[in-house]
Scaffold this motif. Structure first.
Motif, PDB file in Angstrom:
ATOM      1  N   TYR A  21       0.842  -1.216   0.000  1.00  0.00           N
ATOM      2  CA  TYR A  21       0.000   0.000   0.000  1.00  0.00           C
ATOM      3  C   TYR A  21       0.872   1.259   0.000  1.00  0.00           C
ATOM      4  O   TYR A  21       0.647   2.188  -0.781  1.00  0.00           O
ATOM      5  N   LEU A  23      -7.513  -5.571   4.360  1.00  0.00           N
ATOM      6  CA  LEU A  23      -8.647  -4.987   3.630  1.00  0.00           C
ATOM      7  C   LEU A  23      -8.422  -3.503   3.371  1.00  0.00           C
ATOM      8  O   LEU A  23      -8.667  -3.004   2.260  1.00  0.00           O
ATOM      9  N   PHE A  24      -7.962  -2.773   4.385  1.00  0.00           N
ATOM     10  CA  PHE A  24      -7.676  -1.347   4.243  1.00  0.00           C
ATOM     11  C   PHE A  24      -6.642  -1.109   3.139  1.00  0.00           C
ATOM     12  O   PHE A  24      -6.820  -0.235   2.269  1.00  0.00           O
ATOM     13  N   TYR A  75      -5.708  -3.040   0.576  1.00  0.00           N
ATOM     14  CA  TYR A  75      -6.125  -3.370  -0.787  1.00  0.00           C
ATOM     15  C   TYR A  75      -7.247  -2.468  -1.303  1.00  0.00           C
ATOM     16  O   TYR A  75      -7.353  -2.233  -2.508  1.00  0.00           O
ATOM     17  N   ILE A  76      -8.060  -1.965  -0.421  1.00  0.00           N
ATOM     18  CA  ILE A  76      -9.083  -0.978  -0.840  1.00  0.00           C
ATOM     19  C   ILE A  76      -8.396   0.297  -1.324  1.00  0.00           C
ATOM     20  O   ILE A  76      -8.766   0.863  -2.364  1.00  0.00           O
ATOM     21  N   LYS A  77      -7.360   0.717  -0.580  1.00  0.00           N
ATOM     22  CA  LYS A  77      -6.604   1.915  -0.966  1.00  0.00           C
ATOM     23  C   LYS A  77      -5.847   1.684  -2.278  1.00  0.00           C
ATOM     24  O   LYS A  77      -5.807   2.563  -3.149  1.00  0.00           O
ATOM     25  N   LEU A  87      -6.631  -0.460  -4.676  1.00  0.00           N
ATOM     26  CA  LEU A  87      -7.628  -0.522  -5.743  1.00  0.00           C
ATOM     27  C   LEU A  87      -8.106   0.873  -6.141  1.00  0.00           C
ATOM     28  O   LEU A  87      -8.259   1.174  -7.338  1.00  0.00           O
ATOM     29  N   THR A  88      -8.307   1.721  -5.142  1.00  0.00           N
ATOM     30  CA  THR A  88      -8.751   3.103  -5.397  1.00  0.00           C
ATOM     31  C   THR A  88      -7.720   3.864  -6.224  1.00  0.00           C
ATOM     32  O   THR A  88      -8.068   4.563  -7.184  1.00  0.00           O
TER      33      THR A  88
END
Length: 310
Positions: free
Chosen positions: A121, A214-215, A217-219, A221-222
């Protein structure tokens, strides 16, 4: 209350009579274990000797590979001996030691994967600040915290288990399992503290790393959705091995949890398959990681032949 006994050994009831097939299984396990040891040692040596790989991501990988050796060694030698032996009993000391090794292996693996996701990340979302944030000293501190935290946490779990008065010594698995051992306690009131601390351990060892993953990979992906195709491809190439490793380990842990906590779904599964599924996370993951990272990571792939030839 049932009569308690001070047992000096435990019986592992997960083994069954395989007849002459046990020698065939022994050969497979021996080849698998040798492959695990060889693959992980080679990659550890490559990362340690190749200066271009002295980066945070590869140092975390080195920790992961050391853990694969640690976890597989906790299972394979004993598994191979018991496979060809008629007696499947282990001393209480060895049983507690094996539990400690297997459970700390699982905690270190998941925590290491969580830290690696956060590392990805930072590398993808903050490339300019990455080297400032992820210094070698901080990487070493993170690796030490992962290992020490896992050891301390399970030392407490183990001390709570050892104090229990047991009314049986039969563990329905091919290795010593803390949950099944606690179920042998004479009184359910004695296990209250174990259950409470177990829930606390689940939050620390599963929930917090999962939130981190989760945090991260969400970042990622964004950022990828807003970035160029080149950035997406780079992110995909570095995240694919990590995601594959994470999913494989999670699947293995789910199978183990399913067998330990819920008997009915696994009741009609053949004995050999039942045994394989119960040790999947300890048999597959230690070989899966070096193969996936060795093939997918370009720098490791290029450095490996160079170091093997020197």
């Amino acid at each position: 209350m049932e009569n308690s006994t001070q047992f000096t050994s435990f019986m592992l009831a997960g083994y069954s009579d395989s007849g002459h097939f046990k020698y065939f299984y022994l050969i497979i396990l021996t080849v698998l274990y040798i492959s695990i040891v060889f693959a992980n040692i080679v990659l550890i040596m490559v990362i340690c000797m190749e200066r271009s790989l002295h980066e945070p991501m590869y140092l975390f990988l080195c920790s992961l590979f050391v853990n694969e050796l640690y976890g597989s060694t906790a299972l394979f030698p004993a598994l191979m001996i018991h496979l060809v032996s008629d007696a499947h009993s282990v001393s209480t000391v060895y049983c507690y030691l094996q539990m400690f090794s297997i459970y700390t292996y699982g905690s270190i693996e998941f925590s290491n994967l969580a830290v690696m996701s956060y590392d990805r990340y930072l590398a993808i979302c903050y490339p300019l600040q990455y080297n400032v944030v992820m210094t070698p000293n901080r990487v070493c501190i993170l690796v030490c915290v992962i290992w020490l935290y896992s050891f301390v946490k399970f030392i407490i779990t183990l001390s709570l288990t050892i104090r229990l008065k047991l009314c049986g010594n039969v563990i329905d698995k091919v290795y010593c399992d803390n949950y099944l051992l606690v179920k042998l306690a004479c009184s359910t009131s004695d296990t209250t503290v174990n259950n409470i601390y177990g829930l606390y351990g689940v939050v620390l060892s599963v929930a917090i790393p999962l939130i981190t993953i989760l945090f991260s990979y969400i970042k990622i992906l964004t950022i990828c959705l807003k970035s160029s195709i080149e950035t997406r491809q780079k992110a995909f190439s570095t995240c694919t091995p990590h995601l594959a490793s994470l999913l494989n380990f999670s699947f293995g842990c789910f199978l183990n949890l399913l067998q330990s906590r819920f008997d009915s779904p696994m009741r009609n599964v053949p004995t050999v398959l039942h045994t394989i599924l119960s040790v999947y996370f300890l048999m597959c993951q230690p070989l899966f990681n070096p193969v996936v990272y060795g093939v997918r990571m370009t720098k490791i792939r290029q450095a490996s032949p160079k170091k093997c030839n020197t």
